[in-house]
Design an enzyme around this catalytic site. Structure first.
Site, mmCIF file in Angstrom:
data_model
loop_
_atom_site.group_PDB
_atom_site.id
_atom_site.type_symbol
_atom_site.label_atom_id
_atom_site.label_comp_id
_atom_site.label_asym_id
_atom_site.label_seq_id
_atom_site.Cartn_x
_atom_site.Cartn_y
_atom_site.Cartn_z
ATOM 1 N N TYR A 143 5.298 -8.235 0.495
ATOM 2 C CA TYR A 143 5.451 -6.993 1.254
ATOM 3 C C TYR A 143 5.948 -7.247 2.670
ATOM 4 O O TYR A 143 6.110 -6.312 3.443
ATOM 5 C CB TYR A 143 4.130 -6.224 1.303
ATOM 6 C CG TYR A 143 3.719 -5.679 -0.047
ATOM 7 C CD1 TYR A 143 3.468 -6.549 -1.097
ATOM 8 C CD2 TYR A 143 3.596 -4.316 -0.272
ATOM 9 C CE1 TYR A 143 3.095 -6.084 -2.342
ATOM 10 C CE2 TYR A 143 3.222 -3.839 -1.519
ATOM 11 C CZ TYR A 143 2.975 -4.720 -2.539
ATOM 12 O OH TYR A 143 2.612 -4.264 -3.776
ATOM 13 N N LYS A 190 -3.140 -16.382 -7.910
ATOM 14 C CA LYS A 190 -2.326 -17.027 -8.949
ATOM 15 C C LYS A 190 -2.020 -18.444 -8.471
ATOM 16 O O LYS A 190 -0.879 -18.928 -8.549
ATOM 17 C CB LYS A 190 -1.051 -16.194 -9.167
ATOM 18 C CG LYS A 190 -0.306 -16.532 -10.426
ATOM 19 C CD LYS A 190 -1.010 -16.122 -11.693
ATOM 20 C CE LYS A 190 -0.274 -16.586 -12.925
ATOM 21 N NZ LYS A 190 -1.033 -16.411 -14.166
ATOM 22 N N ASP A 223 -4.878 -12.989 -13.365
ATOM 23 C CA ASP A 223 -4.708 -12.320 -14.673
ATOM 24 C C ASP A 223 -6.047 -12.238 -15.405
ATOM 25 O O ASP A 223 -6.369 -11.217 -16.026
ATOM 26 C CB ASP A 223 -3.620 -12.972 -15.533
ATOM 27 C CG ASP A 223 -3.502 -14.469 -15.356
ATOM 28 O OD1 ASP A 223 -3.935 -14.981 -14.310
ATOM 29 O OD2 ASP A 223 -2.992 -15.145 -16.257
ATOM 30 N N ASP A 247 -2.631 -4.769 -4.726
ATOM 31 C CA ASP A 247 -2.021 -3.459 -4.972
ATOM 32 C C ASP A 247 -2.252 -3.072 -6.434
ATOM 33 O O ASP A 247 -2.698 -1.953 -6.754
ATOM 34 C CB ASP A 247 -0.517 -3.560 -4.664
ATOM 35 C CG ASP A 247 0.143 -2.207 -4.519
ATOM 36 O OD1 ASP A 247 -0.556 -1.193 -4.661
ATOM 37 O OD2 ASP A 247 1.349 -2.161 -4.265
ATOM 38 N N ASP A 251 -5.459 -0.374 -8.116
ATOM 39 C CA ASP A 251 -5.175 0.806 -8.949
ATOM 40 C C ASP A 251 -5.887 0.687 -10.290
ATOM 41 O O ASP A 251 -6.411 1.674 -10.819
ATOM 42 C CB ASP A 251 -3.663 0.983 -9.156
ATOM 43 C CG ASP A 251 -3.036 1.857 -8.068
ATOM 44 O OD1 ASP A 251 -3.612 1.909 -6.955
ATOM 45 O OD2 ASP A 251 -1.984 2.470 -8.312
#
Ligand code: NAD
Length: 497
Positions: A143, A190, A223, A247, A251
């Site tokens: 970002y 990750k 994950d 992000d 959600d």
């Protein structure tokens, strides 16, 4: 409905202070949910002098490229507290997001999203005891918005992760856990794939965790974290993570408790805090009195905590929870096709429940999270011993790897370099490997300096680049290969020795 006892029944705080807060109603359903939330905060007896400001769609329409007019910036700089509705962002084209602009302008480096099971809002996770907070780094990572088309066919986005950025967000996550009496913090990364960027967050998390011995610190691969959130969400209390991971995860977490319409958030910086619902402008239902204002009202409750209005914050949160638990007033998104009420009627129901509390999901009375102290600018860490051992040169070519490799290998000799390898989309293709790589016109050519030094002089690099150019190869980007304290500060290509 059960009445909350004691001080929480008082309709007015004992010392009525007027707080100045900037308000941006926003786009789509923004004005409706903002009006609802302000009605509830006013009814809770908090005195707020609102400074109404503009950003997003209306600002873009009158030619403000950033979507955030200077008067809005001045108001936020003055009040340091922003209550905002959703802002529309053009997708895949056009200018920058006004949301991201606001977060960056005021360096609100932490996005904090509490996610807690809501009584009366049935989901497939009801009864599992979801009660967690996602703490997302908010300004770095992909970002940072540094993107280039490196060839007409290949795009690049730089993933920037700093030690300072990691330290700030990780410390905030542990402080939040401490303030709320939570006992476990997960760090989701990750790092198994992106060992330097995501790995830095993991490393910093493990370092800082030692300052919080009473809190269990666990690293989890992102994950698996998504998988575990769906399988067994109650194991999580606080999840700290990088920007893109956060992000997506946050959600997902909203989905655990009934959807975006129920998720509040705060963007926290050293100087400014921005309170907003997680959802967007919902253009499909805008202006129809159909929006669920819960997320906006709960964002308002977090705002009240931030202003030090703890009693009012708890009153508002409990009123929302009691309304939902009772179930008589539901906006269409909650009603699953059954009878529903509009945004305005739902808001009146919440106001009528001020002073009530749900049976077993009462609001947390924990200490509010304070704006974290600014860290000293310069790093206190000793400077590492440095060496520059080579350079990656990225070139654009339609040729085959063998042709590029043999030409560049010959050219490197005599310029103080040897060509170690060439990779395409991250996999070594020269010298050839067994891998079947579907090559594109973007090649990373790794040159190692034949003599070792603290740095490679710019003129040495310039001579190499000039030789590459003169030989007819188009280069578009270079990256020095460094070592810090003898440790390579770059990763190997897939298949590279
Ligand atoms: P969205 O959240 O606006 O809508 C997704 C779906 O959820 C829609 O069906 C919508 O009707 C529903 N929904 C969302 N909030 C609701 C609410 N409070 N009550 C009832 N239903 C609700 O997401 P989107 O469609 O992807 O984005 C629309 C616009 O919002 C885009 O321009 C996007 O950039 C912007 N956006 C802004 C923010 C922000 O300002 N923080 C966040 C997300 C998206």
């Amino acid at each position: 409905m059960s009445k909350h006892l004691s001080l929480l029944d008082a309709t007015q705080p004992p010392h009525r202070v007027t707080h100045r807060v900037t308000a941006i109603a926003g786009d789509g359903i923004g004005p409706e949910v903002m009006a609802a939330a302000r009605r509830v905060l006013d009814a809770a007896g908090v005195s707020i002098a609102w400074e109404d400001a503009e950003a997003g769609g209306a600002a873009f329409a009158r030619g403000v490229v950033s979507g955030v007019p200077s008067e809005t910036i001045a108001s936020i700089a003055r009040t340091r507290v922003l209550f905002k509705g959703p802002l529309e962002t053009p997708v895949g084209h056009g200018g920058k997001s006004a949301n991201v602009t606001l977060r960056k302008l005021f360096e609100t480096f932490a996005n904090v999203r509490p996610v807690r099971e809501i009584p009366g809002v049935p989901t497939r996770f009801s009864g599992s005891g979801v009660d967690l907070v996602v703490v997302r780094e908010n300004v770095e990572d992909l970002y940072a918005g540094i993107e280039h088309m490196q060839t007409p066919e290949v795009a690049q986005c730089l993933k920037l992760i700093s030690r300072k950025g990691c330290e700030k967000i990780v410390r905030l996550a542990f402080e939040l856990a401490r303030a709320e009496g939570r006992t476990r913090v997960h760090c989701a990364t990750k790092a198994n794939i992106m060992k330097l960027t995501e790995g830095l967050m993991k490393k910093v998390f493990e370092e800082i965790a030692t300052d919080y011995p009473e809190i269990e610190a666990k690293h989890i691969i992102i994950d698996n974290c998504a998988h575990q959130l769906v399988m067994k969400p109650q194991q999580f209390q606080v999840i700290v993570t990088t920007n893109l991971n956060g992000d997506i995860l946050s959600d997902l977490c909203s989905g655990l408790i009934g959807g975006l319409g129920f998720s509040p958030s705060v963007n926290l910086g050293h100087d400014v805090a921005i309170f907003e619902p997680v959802h967007g402008s919902a253009p499909d239902i805008a202006g129809q009195d159909k929006a669920n204002p819960t997320a906006m009202i709960l964002s308002g409750a977090i705002l009240l905590r931030h202003l030090g209005e703890m009693e009012a914050a708890i009153r508002v949160e409990n009123a929302v929870l009691a309304t939902l638990e009772e179930g008589a007033a539901r906006t269409p998104d909650m009603a699953a096709g059954g009878p529903s009420v509009g945004t305005r009627a739902y808001t009146e129901a919440v106001i009528a429940h001020l002073g009530c509390a749900p049976k077993d999901h009462a609001a947390r009375a924990a200490a509010p999270l304070r704006i974290p102290a600014r860290m000293a600018g310069a790093s206190m860490r000793p400077a590492p011993a440095r060496a520059a051992i080579g350079v990656d040169v990225f070139i654009e070519s339609e040729s085959e790897p063998e042709a590029i490799g043999s030409a560049l290998a010959a050219l490197a000799v005599g310029h103080g370099f040897e060509l170690k390898m060439i990779s395409n989309r991250g996999t070594q293709v020269y010298p050839a490997r067994d891998a079947e790589t579907d090559c594109v016109n973007h090649w990373r050519c790794r040159f190692l300096a034949t003599s070792r030094a603290a740095d490679i002089p710019a003129r040495t690099l310039a001579r190499l680049l000039e030789a590459i150019e003169v030989a007819g190869w188009r280069w578009m980007h270079i990256e020095k290969l460094q070592e810090f304290d003898g440790v390579p500060a770059y990763t190997r290509a897939q298949g590279e020795d």
